[in-house]
Design a protein around this motif. Structure first.
Motif, PDB file in Angstrom:
ATOM      1  N   UNK A 100       8.546  -0.621  -1.219  1.00 57.98           N
ATOM      2  CA  UNK A 100       7.402  -1.267  -1.046  1.00 57.98           C
ATOM      3  C   UNK A 100       7.121  -2.348  -0.209  1.00 57.98           C
ATOM      4  N   UNK A 101       8.341  -3.370  -0.360  1.00 55.56           N
ATOM      5  CA  UNK A 101       8.270  -4.456   0.522  1.00 55.56           C
ATOM      6  C   UNK A 101       8.268  -4.252   2.032  1.00 55.56           C
ATOM      7  N   UNK A 102       9.056  -3.204   2.332  1.00 59.54           N
ATOM      8  CA  UNK A 102       9.188  -2.960   3.489  1.00 59.54           C
ATOM      9  C   UNK A 102       8.210  -2.446   4.167  1.00 59.54           C
ATOM     10  N   UNK A 103       7.230  -1.370   3.382  1.00 55.32           N
ATOM     11  CA  UNK A 103       5.978  -0.832   4.010  1.00 55.32           C
ATOM     12  C   UNK A 103       4.982  -1.766   3.965  1.00 55.32           C
ATOM     13  N   UNK A 104       4.884  -2.788   2.927  1.00 54.54           N
ATOM     14  CA  UNK A 104       3.886  -3.602   2.925  1.00 54.54           C
ATOM     15  C   UNK A 104       4.113  -4.622   4.308  1.00 54.54           C
TER      16      UNK A 104
END
Length: 210
Positions: A100-104
């Motif tokens: 989710x860090x990458x997507x955010x």
């Protein structure tokens, strides 16, 4: 077109135009680059060869008319790549990595990029309402080489010849070595009678003296 590092030390030779023989002249840089690549594959010492571009020109290619939609999409794409980069860093160095860090980070970067693109277009709209790319090109490209290496370079480019060229073989000498002949031995092809006749005058002279 340059692979030089900004941290490399510049010598005085790099600040002058190379001089030497012109191995060839070409209209585009890729053509000149292929020739140098052929020399390198032929195991020719390419160190010292230079590609010199003459009559430099700035070429601006128009990619199309700009609009708020184009500016927004371009800014969003640039921001998404930047956000994706920072998201990967967070994913690698986080104690509890999550996708989710990458997507955010990509989503946030895309939003900021879109806002930046629209703002930049709104400011520059009256002066520039189109997109373009810039290039610096030369009218011709020359391959400069050391005069002492010109003949070898042309031989390598001719093909079918190995590099370095083989050394010339020295032909064996066919002249027979003549053996030393004793003074009192008869000449080749002669007989003992010939030898006695040759020694006769000398014997008669010695007998006269006695």
């Amino acid at each position: 077109m340059s692979n030089s590092s900004p941290f490399a030390r510049r010598s005085s030779a790099s600040l002058t135009v190379p001089r030497g023989d012109v191995l060839g002249e070409y209209e585009t840089y890729p053509e000149a680059q292929k020739v140098v690549d052929r020399l390198a594959k032929a195991e020719f010492p390419v160190k010292g060869i230079a590609i010199v571009g003459s009559d430099l020109k700035t070429v601006e290619r128009i990619t199309g008319r700009l609009s708020y939609g184009r500016a927004a999409l371009s800014g969003a794409a640039s921001g998404a790549w930047l956000g994706l980069f920072f998201g990967m860093l967070l994913f690698l160095f986080s104690p509890e990595p999550q996708l989710s860090f990458i997507l955010a980070a990509a989503f946030i970067g895309s939003g900021f990029g879109m806002i930046f693109g629209i703002t930049t277009y709104a400011i520059n709209r009256r002066r520039r309402d189109f997109g373009s790319t810039h290039q610096v090109l030369a009218s011709s490209y020359q391959i400069i080489i050391d005069p002492s290496q010109t003949a070898r370079a042309r031989q390598a480019l001719a093909g079918g010849s190995t590099w370095p060229p083989p050394l010339p073989e020295t032909a064996p000498s066919d002249a027979p070595t003549s053996a030393a002949r004793p003074l009192d031995a008869p000449p080749a092809g002669g007989t003992e009678a010939d030898a006695d006749s040759a020694a006769g005058p000398a014997a008669d002279e010695s007998a006269t003296k006695r």
